[in-house]
Scaffold this motif. Structure first.
Motif, PDB file in Angstrom:
ATOM      1  N   TYR A   3       0.970  -1.335   0.101  1.00 60.59           N
ATOM      2  CA  TYR A   3       0.183   0.035  -0.085  1.00 60.59           C
ATOM      3  C   TYR A   3       0.955   1.173   0.068  1.00 60.59           C
ATOM      4  O   TYR A   3       2.051   1.246   0.475  1.00 60.59           O
ATOM      5  N   PHE A   5       1.822   5.509   0.683  1.00 57.22           N
ATOM      6  CA  PHE A   5       1.505   6.529   1.451  1.00 57.22           C
ATOM      7  C   PHE A   5       2.085   7.743   0.846  1.00 57.22           C
ATOM      8  O   PHE A   5       3.157   7.877   0.475  1.00 57.22           O
ATOM      9  N   SER A   7       2.994  11.930   2.753  1.00 55.06           N
ATOM     10  CA  SER A   7       3.327  12.446   3.830  1.00 55.06           C
ATOM     11  C   SER A   7       3.204  14.007   3.907  1.00 55.06           C
ATOM     12  O   SER A   7       3.983  14.354   2.810  1.00 55.06           O
ATOM     13  N   ASP A  16       7.125   8.697   9.015  1.00 53.25           N
ATOM     14  CA  ASP A  16       7.605   7.834   7.403  1.00 53.25           C
ATOM     15  C   ASP A  16       8.233   6.530   7.863  1.00 53.25           C
ATOM     16  O   ASP A  16       7.743   5.516   7.289  1.00 53.25           O
ATOM     17  N   PHE A  19       6.043   3.839   9.056  1.00 54.15           N
ATOM     18  CA  PHE A  19       5.034   3.378   8.242  1.00 54.15           C
ATOM     19  C   PHE A  19       5.790   2.324   7.232  1.00 54.15           C
ATOM     20  O   PHE A  19       5.209   1.305   6.552  1.00 54.15           O
ATOM     21  N   PHE A  24       4.319  -0.394   4.198  1.00 54.03           N
ATOM     22  CA  PHE A  24       4.060   0.807   3.472  1.00 54.03           C
ATOM     23  C   PHE A  24       5.255   1.122   2.598  1.00 54.03           C
ATOM     24  O   PHE A  24       6.311   1.304   2.732  1.00 54.03           O
ATOM     25  N   ALA A  67      -2.315   7.931  -3.412  1.00 50.09           N
ATOM     26  CA  ALA A  67      -2.040   7.266  -2.078  1.00 50.09           C
ATOM     27  C   ALA A  67      -3.150   6.595  -1.473  1.00 50.09           C
ATOM     28  O   ALA A  67      -4.324   7.236  -1.446  1.00 50.09           O
ATOM     29  N   ASP A  68      -3.138   5.445  -0.681  1.00 51.22           N
ATOM     30  CA  ASP A  68      -3.999   4.771  -0.169  1.00 51.22           C
ATOM     31  C   ASP A  68      -4.067   5.522   1.318  1.00 51.22           C
ATOM     32  O   ASP A  68      -5.107   5.449   1.973  1.00 51.22           O
ATOM     33  N   VAL A  69      -2.919   5.876   1.796  1.00 54.35           N
ATOM     34  CA  VAL A  69      -2.860   6.495   3.206  1.00 54.35           C
ATOM     35  C   VAL A  69      -2.241   7.806   3.216  1.00 54.35           C
ATOM     36  O   VAL A  69      -1.221   7.976   2.411  1.00 54.35           O
ATOM     37  N   VAL A  71      -0.655  10.616   5.740  1.00 54.48           N
ATOM     38  CA  VAL A  71       0.014  10.515   7.159  1.00 54.48           C
ATOM     39  C   VAL A  71       0.408  12.150   7.150  1.00 54.48           C
ATOM     40  O   VAL A  71       0.803  12.934   6.176  1.00 54.48           O
ATOM     41  N   ALA A 385       0.566   2.066  12.087  1.00 54.25           N
ATOM     42  CA  ALA A 385       0.492   1.495  10.759  1.00 54.25           C
ATOM     43  C   ALA A 385       0.243   0.283  10.724  1.00 54.25           C
ATOM     44  O   ALA A 385      -0.592  -0.227   9.694  1.00 54.25           O
TER      45      ALA A 385
END
Length: 398
Positions: A3, A5, A7, A16, A19, A24, A67-69, A71, A385
């Motif tokens: 996945y 992400f 930031s 970071d 994760f 990630f 991005a899936d996530v 942060v 995470a």
């Protein structure tokens, strides 16, 4: 496939790194601090860009939408009780800017970290607006205060995590890990990693203060107990007092906090008449003498203690976690090594935060301590995470 992400307010990369350790893949990171950006590139990768996140950016939009996530660790100084604690600090708006970006580009999960001060009454409006906006955008929002010491970090560091998800609720009920002590965190460091620490010169004023502070103690005139050393207990530095003067000082220490006049602040000045009633003997002349000696100050019609900070020269304890690592952690006037009359080195501080030894920080100690102190401890970020990963995997397996 991992996945992805993106930031925001990435800083030196603590969030970071956590994760990445959880599996990630970072695709973009952004920060406005050139020192942080340089450090991030050296340690994590070249995908970070220096931009002001208050403005619009096509590069930002593209990376967040892919991005899936998302942060983010927006600046906390306005919310922090150690910092300005100012509801009107302009940087507070960056928390809401994070939410705007998330709601516009709709990553599957949003993870925001900040200080506990965000939960205070004066800042509740920010938290309420944040939660309402995310829920209106279709996110399920979970908020929890997590202590890094319960997640493989050798310090008591309580931070608020807000996790918003469009793929199911992310639980922040994390499994607690055995505590890591300061001794455990610093085990094996050699002199090359500690030589840069600030050492008090033998025979100086601060050296004399440090010699009077034992493990688990701090210099403070406004608290009492085994862990508190008062200035009148160090006559070689602050001057001598007699027994009756010390009784007055200790009476003032108690009285200033027990009978409040104002609705705010930590304590209030005390009148000589009131202190006389409390102690049962005349105090006006003694208070005047203590003013001349520098232990007491006049405040309007009353008296208060000098050196009224909550605690300096705090000496840490080997077999406990450290207190919260902040940007001053290398200054021994705030944090003292358990055995030596010195502060902590950059590498020692990085270990206490949970950074690996191959993580490189700026050569300037000031910049290094700022990046480390402002960072999310990587092991704590990793624990969060992993919970996000469980939710994503569960949703995608359905």
């Amino acid at each position: 496939m991992a996945y992805k992400f993106t930031s925001l307010f990435a800083g030196g990369g603590g969030m970071d790194l956590g994760f990445i350790e959880a599996g990630f893949q970072p695709i973009a990171a952004f920060d406005n601090d050139p020192v942080a950006v340089s450090s991030y590139k050296q340690n994590i990768g070249p995908h970070i860009r220096q931009i002001d996140l208050r403005g619009d950016s096509e590069a930002l939009a593209d990376s967040v939408s892919r991005a899936d996530v998302l942060v983010a660790g927006p600046p906390c100084q306005g919310f922090s009780t150690v910092g300005l604690n100012d509801p009107n600090d302009a940087r507070n708006q960056l928390l809401l800017r994070t939410v705007e970006i998330a709601c516009q580009h709709r990553p599957r999960v949003v993870v925001i970290e900040n200080v506990r001060g965000l939960l205070g009454i004066g800042f509740r409006k920010y938290l309420n607006r944040l939660q309402s906006a995310l829920e209106e955008a279709g996110y399920a929002v979970t908020t929890a205060t997590l202590n890094a010491s319960e997640h493989s970090v050798a310090q008591h560091r309580r931070r608020v995590f807000i996790v918003a998800s469009r793929v199911g609720v992310v639980s922040l009920d994390l499994r607690r890990q055995p505590p890591v002590t300061l001794r455990g965190a610093l085990h094996g460091l050699d002199k090359t990693h500690t030589a840069s620490a600030h050492v008090f010169p033998n025979g100086g004023r601060e050296f004399a203060i440090a010699t009077a502070i034992g493990p688990g103690q701090k210099l403070t005139n406004v608290r009492a107990g085994r862990g508190c050393v008062h200035t009148w207990a160090i006559p070689a530095v602050f001057g001598r007092t007699n027994a009756i003067e010390r009784r007055v000082l200790e009476g003032l220490l108690v009285a200033r906090r027990t009978q409040r006049v104002r609705s705010n602040g930590d304590a209030d000045p005390v009148s000589a008449a009131r202190l006389t009633r409390e102690l049962g003997f005349p105090t006006a002349a003694i208070l005047a003498a203590l003013v001349n000696k520098g232990f007491v100050r006049r405040v309007g019609a009353g008296y208060d203690l000098t050196h009224s900070f909550n605690g300096k020269y705090r000496r840490l304890v080997w077999d406990e976690p450290a207190p919260t690592v902040d940007t001053r952690f290398g200054q021994p006037r705030y944090f003292l090594h358990p055995d030596e009359h010195r502060g902590f080195s950059v590498r020692e501080t990085a270990r206490i935060q949970g950074f690996p030894d191959d993580y490189v920080f700026p050569s300037s100690g000031q910049h290094a301590f700022r990046l480390i102190g402002n960072a999310v401890p990587p092991p704590l970020a990793r624990a969060v995470a992993q919970q996000v990963l469980v939710t994503l995997n569960t949703y995608d397996a359905q």
